[in-house]
Design an enzyme around this catalytic site. Structure first.
Site, PDB file in Angstrom:
ATOM      1  N   ARG A   1       0.798  -1.095  -0.002  1.00 49.63           N
ATOM      2  CA  ARG A   1      -0.040  -0.158  -0.124  1.00 49.63           C
ATOM      3  C   ARG A   1       0.995   1.132  -0.040  1.00 49.63           C
ATOM      4  NH1 ARG A   1      -5.475   1.491   3.521  1.00 49.63           N
ATOM      5  NH2 ARG A   1      -6.128   0.005   2.017  1.00 49.63           N
TER       6      ARG A   1
ATOM      7  N   HIS B   1      -7.651   0.956  -6.246  1.00 48.47           N
ATOM      8  CA  HIS B   1      -7.811   0.160  -4.919  1.00 48.47           C
ATOM      9  C   HIS B   1      -8.774  -1.376  -5.376  1.00 48.47           C
ATOM     10  CE1 HIS B   1      -7.726  -1.241  -0.881  1.00 48.47           C
ATOM     11  NE2 HIS B   1      -8.696  -0.457  -0.338  1.00 48.47           N
TER      12      HIS B   1
ATOM     13  N   GLN C   1      -9.998  -3.964  -2.973  1.00 48.52           N
ATOM     14  CA  GLN C   1     -11.225  -3.699  -2.358  1.00 48.52           C
ATOM     15  C   GLN C   1     -12.461  -4.096  -3.316  1.00 48.52           C
ATOM     16  OE1 GLN C   1     -12.327  -2.272   0.807  1.00 48.52           O
ATOM     17  NE2 GLN C   1     -14.142  -2.710  -0.032  1.00 48.52           N
TER      18      GLN C   1
ATOM     19  N   ASP D   1     -17.631   6.633  -0.699  1.00 50.23           N
ATOM     20  CA  ASP D   1     -16.155   6.700  -0.216  1.00 50.23           C
ATOM     21  C   ASP D   1     -16.206   8.174   0.563  1.00 50.23           C
ATOM     22  OD1 ASP D   1     -13.945   6.116   0.778  1.00 50.23           O
ATOM     23  OD2 ASP D   1     -12.693   6.165  -1.192  1.00 50.23           O
TER      24      ASP D   1
ATOM     25  N   CYS E   1     -16.367   1.198   1.509  1.00 46.00           N
ATOM     26  CA  CYS E   1     -15.131   0.578   1.526  1.00 46.00           C
ATOM     27  C   CYS E   1     -14.812   0.844   3.170  1.00 46.00           C
ATOM     28  CB  CYS E   1     -14.145   0.936   0.572  1.00 46.00           C
ATOM     29  SG  CYS E   1     -13.407   2.645   0.541  1.00 46.00           S
TER      30      CYS E   1
ATOM     31  N   ARG F   1     -13.368  -8.911   2.407  1.00 45.96           N
ATOM     32  CA  ARG F   1     -12.092  -8.489   2.323  1.00 45.96           C
ATOM     33  C   ARG F   1     -11.057  -9.631   2.521  1.00 45.96           C
ATOM     34  NH1 ARG F   1      -9.913  -3.598   1.647  1.00 45.96           N
ATOM     35  NH2 ARG F   1      -8.222  -4.808   1.054  1.00 45.96           N
TER      36      ARG F   1
HETATM   37  N1  NVA Z   1     -10.313   6.494  -1.141  1.00 49.90           N
HETATM   38  C1  NVA Z   1      -9.866   6.181   0.315  1.00 49.90           C
HETATM   39  C2  NVA Z   1     -10.012   4.665   0.462  1.00 49.90           C
HETATM   40  C3  NVA Z   1      -9.667   4.298   1.899  1.00 49.90           C
HETATM   41  C4  NVA Z   1      -9.965   2.747   1.758  1.00 49.90           C
HETATM   42  C5  NVA Z   1      -8.378   6.559   0.249  1.00 49.90           C
HETATM   43  O1  NVA Z   1      -7.537   6.478  -0.396  1.00 49.90           O
HETATM   44  O2  NVA Z   1      -8.203   7.015   1.674  1.00 49.90           O
HETATM   45  N1   CP Z   2     -11.247  -0.331   2.991  1.00 55.63           N
HETATM   46  C1   CP Z   2      -9.806  -0.139   3.169  1.00 55.63           C
HETATM   47  O1   CP Z   2      -9.099  -0.588   2.452  1.00 55.63           O
HETATM   48  O2   CP Z   2      -9.668  -0.066   4.426  1.00 55.63           O
HETATM   49  P1   CP Z   2      -8.249   0.072   5.364  1.00 55.63           P
HETATM   50  O3   CP Z   2      -7.924   1.624   4.941  1.00 55.63           O
HETATM   51  O4   CP Z   2      -8.697   0.191   6.809  1.00 55.63           O
HETATM   52  O5   CP Z   2      -7.492  -0.977   4.960  1.00 55.63           O
END
Ligand code: NVA
Ligand code: CP
Length: 304
Positions: free
Chosen positions: A102, A129, A132, A220, A260, A288
């Site tokens: 990540r 992502h 997800q 989101d 998510c 997940r």
């Molecule tokens: N769009 C959000 C998703 C988190 C799982 C982010 O990138 O922070």
């Molecule tokens: N939805 C998701 O990816 O959550 P986290 O940021 O907690 O991993």
């Protein structure tokens, strides 16, 4: 070698097969023996951004599959001191059998792939992502029994989740209507790519138009990780984009709401919606785990 960087790495048939495999892992969890294809294998889970679900699901997935997860966060490792991703990738590859990563910009993920000699899975970048989306699609199938003949709505930011929905729509030929404020649409190239692959995609301004008769309504956060400084401005820009009970009176009567997570109740989604009878978010979060197992199995070449 199989890297899972985007849903297109799976292709349409591979995506469906992976969802089938995730369903098998979901059932398998109820049997005490389970399936342990990762015995003797270590998987690195490298997080340069915060995570609850992705870390939890991957870590539990590796343990339940008999392997050993090694979690590396930038704080507490040499990454925060500026060790290049190329060097991290080369060292990890000498010891582990796969890497989930990540990070922020996609170029760091590309570097990890370039210098890794083991499979790499995209655990979120600023641009996408995909892991997800696997969970989202498994959840939709569990609730509706199918992925096609449904209308999908996206309400909010044209962010990494929206672009992964576009990718899914392209691969599966879905009808996806996105309501985004001006200046916050997903990149037009990705909209066009989904259309070129056969998806019906519309980008509109009015959330009611996107949600009208929709079976699946996704949203989101308005400010993603790394955009914290824009939070105030974004609250103004996204005024009227909250997924509320009122908005959902336009949706199909059997609709499901996805998020998510993490969610900001009262900001992009009403608490009564997130915690309400049409919310599938807890199933989505559980998915997940099953889809992480299927993704690891795919990357490492095992069958469920
Ligand atoms: N769009 C959000 C998703 C988190 C799982 C982010 O990138 O922070
Ligand atoms: N939805 C998701 O990816 O959550 P986290 O940021 O907690 O991993």
């Amino acid at each position: 070698m199989r890297h899972l960087l985007s849903l297109s790495d799976l292709g349409r048939d591979g995506l469906i097969k992976l969802l089938d495999s995730a369903d098998k892992y979901k059932k398998l969890r109820q049997s005490p023996e389970g399936s342990q294809p990762l015995v003797g294998k270590s998987i690195a889970l490298v997080f340069e951004k915060a995570s609850t679900r992705t870390r939890l699901s991957l870590e539990v997935a590796v343990v339940e599959m008999g392997g050993h997860p090694v979690v590396i966060t930038s704080v507490g490792s040499q990454i925060a001191r500026g060790e290049p991703i190329a060097d991290t990738a080369r060292v990890l590859s000498r010891m582990v059998h796969a890497i989930a990563f990540r990070t922020s910009g996609v170029e760091r993920l590309t570097d990890m792939v370039k210098y890794s000699s083991v499979p790499v899975l995209n655990a979120l970048t600023d641009q996408s992502h995909p892991m997800q989306l696997l969970a989202d699609l498994q959840t939709v199938r569990a609730h509706f029994g199918r992925l096609d003949d449904l209308k999908y709505a996206w309400v909010g930011d044209g962010n990494n989740m929206a672009t992964s929905w576009l990718e899914a729509a392209g691969l599966l030929g879905l009808t996806l209507i996105l309501a985004c404020p001006e200046g916050y649409e997903p990149p037009i190239e990705q909209v066009n790519q989904a259309r070129a692959l056969g998806a019906e995609v519309h980008v509109v301004r009015d959330p009611r138009e996107a949600v009208r008769d929709a079976h699946v309504v996704s949203t989101d956060v308005f400010a993603s990780m790394g955009q914290e400084a824009e939070h105030r401005d974004r609250l103004d820009a996204f005024n009227g984009f909250i997924v509320s009970r009122d908005l959902l009176t336009n949706a199909h009567s059997e609709h499901r709401v996805l998020h998510c997570l993490p969610a900001h109740r009262g900001e992009e989604i009403e608490a009564e919606v997130l915690d309400g009878p049409n919310s599938a978010v807890w199933d989505q979060a559980e998915a997940r785990l099953h889809t992480s197992k299927a993704a690891l199995a795919w990357a490492l070449g095992f069958d469920a």
